[in-house]
Design a protein around this motif. Structure first.
Motif, mmCIF file in Angstrom:
data_model
loop_
_atom_site.group_PDB
_atom_site.id
_atom_site.type_symbol
_atom_site.label_atom_id
_atom_site.label_comp_id
_atom_site.label_asym_id
_atom_site.label_seq_id
_atom_site.Cartn_x
_atom_site.Cartn_y
_atom_site.Cartn_z
ATOM 1 N N MET A 90 32.512 47.953 44.502
ATOM 2 C CA MET A 90 33.937 47.582 44.473
ATOM 3 C C MET A 90 34.873 48.843 44.557
ATOM 4 N N ASP A 91 34.613 49.780 44.073
ATOM 5 C CA ASP A 91 35.278 51.013 44.121
ATOM 6 C C ASP A 91 35.154 51.648 45.536
ATOM 7 N N ALA A 92 34.097 51.507 46.063
ATOM 8 C CA ALA A 92 34.194 52.118 47.548
ATOM 9 C C ALA A 92 34.951 51.226 48.289
ATOM 10 N N ILE A 93 34.792 49.781 48.418
ATOM 11 C CA ILE A 93 35.704 48.850 48.999
ATOM 12 C C ILE A 93 37.114 49.228 48.722
ATOM 13 N N SER A 94 37.578 49.626 47.469
ATOM 14 C CA SER A 94 38.837 49.938 47.143
ATOM 15 C C SER A 94 39.606 51.231 48.084
ATOM 16 N N VAL A 95 38.407 52.368 47.861
ATOM 17 C CA VAL A 95 38.743 53.258 48.574
ATOM 18 C C VAL A 95 38.770 53.160 49.916
ATOM 19 N N SER A 96 37.996 52.647 50.666
ATOM 20 C CA SER A 96 37.817 52.384 51.933
ATOM 21 C C SER A 96 39.106 51.567 52.490
ATOM 22 N N HIS A 97 39.342 50.325 51.749
ATOM 23 C CA HIS A 97 40.404 49.710 52.348
ATOM 24 C C HIS A 97 41.817 50.527 52.193
ATOM 25 N N LEU A 98 42.004 51.269 51.097
ATOM 26 C CA LEU A 98 43.211 51.969 50.878
ATOM 27 C C LEU A 98 43.239 52.957 52.141
ATOM 28 N N LEU A 99 42.178 53.562 52.556
ATOM 29 C CA LEU A 99 42.187 54.839 53.384
ATOM 30 C C LEU A 99 42.611 53.964 54.824
ATOM 31 N N VAL A 100 42.013 52.841 55.219
ATOM 32 C CA VAL A 100 42.329 52.155 56.200
ATOM 33 C C VAL A 100 43.987 51.766 56.207
ATOM 34 N N VAL A 101 44.431 51.083 55.087
ATOM 35 C CA VAL A 101 45.842 50.968 55.161
ATOM 36 C C VAL A 101 46.615 52.325 55.480
ATOM 37 N N PHE A 102 46.300 53.390 54.618
ATOM 38 C CA PHE A 102 46.873 54.790 55.078
ATOM 39 C C PHE A 102 46.955 55.021 56.575
ATOM 40 N N ALA A 103 45.866 54.953 57.047
ATOM 41 C CA ALA A 103 45.467 54.937 58.517
ATOM 42 C C ALA A 103 46.501 54.430 59.217
ATOM 43 N N ILE A 104 46.478 53.188 59.004
ATOM 44 C CA ILE A 104 47.512 52.008 59.944
ATOM 45 C C ILE A 104 48.985 52.851 59.731
ATOM 46 N N ILE A 105 49.314 52.920 58.330
ATOM 47 C CA ILE A 105 50.525 53.189 58.319
ATOM 48 C C ILE A 105 51.020 54.601 59.026
ATOM 49 N N LEU A 106 50.090 55.616 58.924
ATOM 50 C CA LEU A 106 50.296 56.811 59.362
ATOM 51 C C LEU A 106 50.335 56.677 61.097
ATOM 52 N N ALA A 107 49.361 55.886 61.649
ATOM 53 C CA ALA A 107 49.332 55.723 63.172
ATOM 54 C C ALA A 107 50.577 54.874 63.614
ATOM 55 N N ASN A 108 51.195 54.164 62.540
ATOM 56 C CA ASN A 108 52.601 53.568 63.128
ATOM 57 C C ASN A 108 53.765 54.296 63.156
ATOM 58 N N VAL A 109 53.824 55.269 61.828
ATOM 59 C CA VAL A 109 54.719 56.344 61.870
ATOM 60 C C VAL A 109 54.694 57.096 63.052
ATOM 61 N N GLY A 110 53.562 57.619 63.487
ATOM 62 C CA GLY A 110 53.526 58.333 64.517
ATOM 63 C C GLY A 110 53.877 57.696 65.859
ATOM 64 N N TYR A 111 53.433 56.360 65.937
ATOM 65 C CA TYR A 111 53.810 55.580 67.127
ATOM 66 C C TYR A 111 55.272 55.496 67.177
ATOM 67 N N PHE A 112 55.920 55.283 66.178
ATOM 68 C CA PHE A 112 57.522 54.891 66.323
ATOM 69 C C PHE A 112 58.227 56.352 66.387
ATOM 70 N N ALA A 113 57.356 57.640 65.827
ATOM 71 C CA ALA A 113 58.155 58.723 66.194
ATOM 72 C C ALA A 113 58.142 59.236 67.599
ATOM 73 N N THR A 114 57.025 58.854 68.236
ATOM 74 C CA THR A 114 57.015 59.281 69.442
ATOM 75 C C THR A 114 57.102 58.100 70.607
ATOM 76 N N ARG A 115 57.692 57.112 70.083
ATOM 77 C CA ARG A 115 57.990 56.153 71.249
ATOM 78 C C ARG A 115 59.132 56.600 72.189
ATOM 79 N N GLY A 116 60.047 57.173 71.782
ATOM 80 C CA GLY A 116 61.144 57.618 72.517
ATOM 81 C C GLY A 116 60.751 58.292 73.844
ATOM 82 N N LYS A 117 59.438 59.031 73.619
ATOM 83 C CA LYS A 117 59.055 60.082 74.552
ATOM 84 C C LYS A 117 58.320 59.321 75.582
ATOM 85 N N ARG A 118 57.793 58.209 75.316
ATOM 86 C CA ARG A 118 57.023 57.552 76.444
ATOM 87 C C ARG A 118 57.501 56.596 77.253
#
Lengths: 215, 276
Positions: free
Chosen positions: B248-276
């Protein structure tokens, strides 16, 4: 026997079997129950024969690749033949002696188990990379999917409740109120479709299983 | 000099970087367990509650329809259930379909269940091995087990097994548990539960949980254990911690990491959307 008769015979047999199986599922008719059970025994025998047939087909296919030296394939076919022969031989030795051969058991426990678990575990890495690359809130639908997914993930992971007690509540709501009705819809429409398929088979109108799909 | 911003660069990170981040992050909870608290939910609790009512001598079935690759998801729950059934004094019959490697899974369950040490083979439990799966086979098993199995996995005629004396159809089982990576549990619901009323509990990979949940809510399944989380809840309920709680600890850490990656990717997506 002409092609027409052969075809019609298949439809008649399929129709009779389908009718018996459907009637005995819903009604308790002792005479038909016996017939249905016999059909089920035949189906099991056919399944077992299909496994043997599948193995023979696999050997034929790979043998052809080796014979023709198919580029990029024949090496793997040869490797398959080696492993297939080893496992077959060891399995037969086990059958003859009445106990599983030690090497057969070792291959299953220490090679197959590790490879199988590893292959499944590797998907976690792909999912992580794919989530970063593909999970974008490009429109409102994708945004809802994304938010729902995040809440459900933090519901399943114990850390979610530690961060905020609301995660499991909202994630649970997404599961029960969001996902369950959709899944029920899929299940019920699928079942209705299957029922229609059954009736078409019963009436000889479903010809896909005879290789006539689209005709 | 490149005009790419940090957000642009983040959009094109090499996938191997993610693999390494996940690998290293997953190591942390294994080296230093965190022990996040695990709350129990109704679906696994349903399994626990139903198993609690099993009386000594009642015959229960475990159908292993999951392979070795699904051990992470299914094995802990199967072990927790078998240990609990053994504590209750239930008689246990095991067979499997869909995966030819079920011998290894059953061996592993026995190794992890010290409660089975006092069980006598043939009297308290029996193992029938693999059978090819189709719904017709399961329908046939519901009507006449002896039409499918004449011998157990070790070559003993099943009529010689005392446990099988009064067992030949679905109605003779107090309950059954189906461990799944696919559709087999659905066959059992249709052919065993709907037709004969045998109570069914489901142990499935996490991916199956969403498909199984409607059947739990409708009462077709008395309980449901989805993925290693379900296994961890069962381990907690039975008071016998095992592999799933550790995971369960590994599940928690991996899920948290995926959530963080999704948030980071979307922040990047919106920050660069105007350029595309």
């Amino acid at each position: 026997m002409s092609e027409v008769y052969k075809r019609e015979l298949v439809f008649i047999v399929a129709g009779i079997v389908a009718a018996v199986m459907m009637v005995t599922y819903f009604f308790d008719i002792p005479v038909l129950n016996g017939v249905a059970q016999q059909f089920q025994v035949w189906a099991l025998i056919i399944q077992l024969m299909a496994i043997g047939l599948g193995a023979i087909n696999l050997v034929r296919l790979n043998y052809r690749h080796i014979q023709r030296k198919s580029e990029g394939i024949w090496v793997f076919s040869a490797w398959f033949m080696v492993l297939f022969s080893i496992m077959l031989l060891l399995g037969l030795v086990g059958l003859a002696t009445g106990s599983e051969h030690a090497i057969y058991s070792w291959i299953f426990t220490h090679v197959y188990t590790s490879l199988s678990s590893t292959l499944y575990a590797i998907t976690g890495f792909y999912i992580f990379s794919a989530a970063y690359r593909a999970f974008r809130a490009r429109n409102i639908d994708a945004a809802i999917l994304l938010i729902g997914g995040v809440f459900v993930m933090l519901t399943n992971a114990p850390v979610g409740a530690v961060i905020w007690k609301g995660f499991p509540i909202i994630g649970g709501w997404f599961n029960i109120a969001g996902q369950v009705p959709a899944m029920r819809t899929f299940t019920i429409t699928g079942a209705l479709g299957l029922l229609a398929y059954g009736f078409r088979t019963l009436l000889g109108k479903e010809r896909g299983f005879y290789g006539e799909a689209g005709q | 000099m490149s005009s790419e911003s940090i957000w642009d660069k983040l959009q094109t990170v090499d996938r191997r970087v993610f693999y390494w981040i996940l690998f290293i992050t997953l190591m942390i909870p294994y080296l230093r367990p965190i022990g996040f608290p695990i709350t129990t939910n109704p679906p696994p609790k349903g399994i626990y509650d139903e198993l609690s009512t099993v009386q000594p001598g009642e015959v229960c079935l475990l159908s292993i329809n999951s392979g070795v690759s699904a051990w992470g998801d299914c094995l802990p729950a199967m072990v927790a259930c078998i240990r609990m059934l053994a504590d209750q004094g239930a008689h246990i019959i095991v067979w499997g379909m869909g995966h030819t490697d079920i011998d290894i899974t059953w061996r592993e369950i026995m190794d992890r269940s010290p409660e089975l040490k006092d069980y006598v083979y043939g009297e308290d439990y029996a193992y029938f091995g693999y059978i090819p799966t189709q719904e017709t086979t399961i329908a046939l098993l519901a009507e006449d087990i002896r039409a499918v199995f004449s011998l157990d996995r070790y070559g003993t005629p099943i009529n010689d097994l005392p446990i099988m004396k009064d067992v030949n159809e679905a109605k003779d089982f107090r309950l059954m548990l189906s461990s799944d990576t696919g559709d087999v549990q659905g066959y059992y619901i249709r052919q065993w539960h709907t037709k004969h009323g045998t109570p069914i509990g489901s142990i499935g990979i996490a991916m199956n949980a969403s498909g199984d949940l409607p059947f739990f809510l409708s009462g077709d399944l008395f309980g449901l254990s989805g993925g290693s989380r379900g296994g961890a809840e069962l381990e907690q309920l039975t008071g016998k911690p095992g592999q799933a709680i550790t995971t369960m600890d590994a599940i928690s850490v991996s899920h948290l990491l995926v959530v963080f990656a999704i948030i980071l990717a979307n922040v990047g997506y919106f920050a660069t959307r105007g350029k595309r």
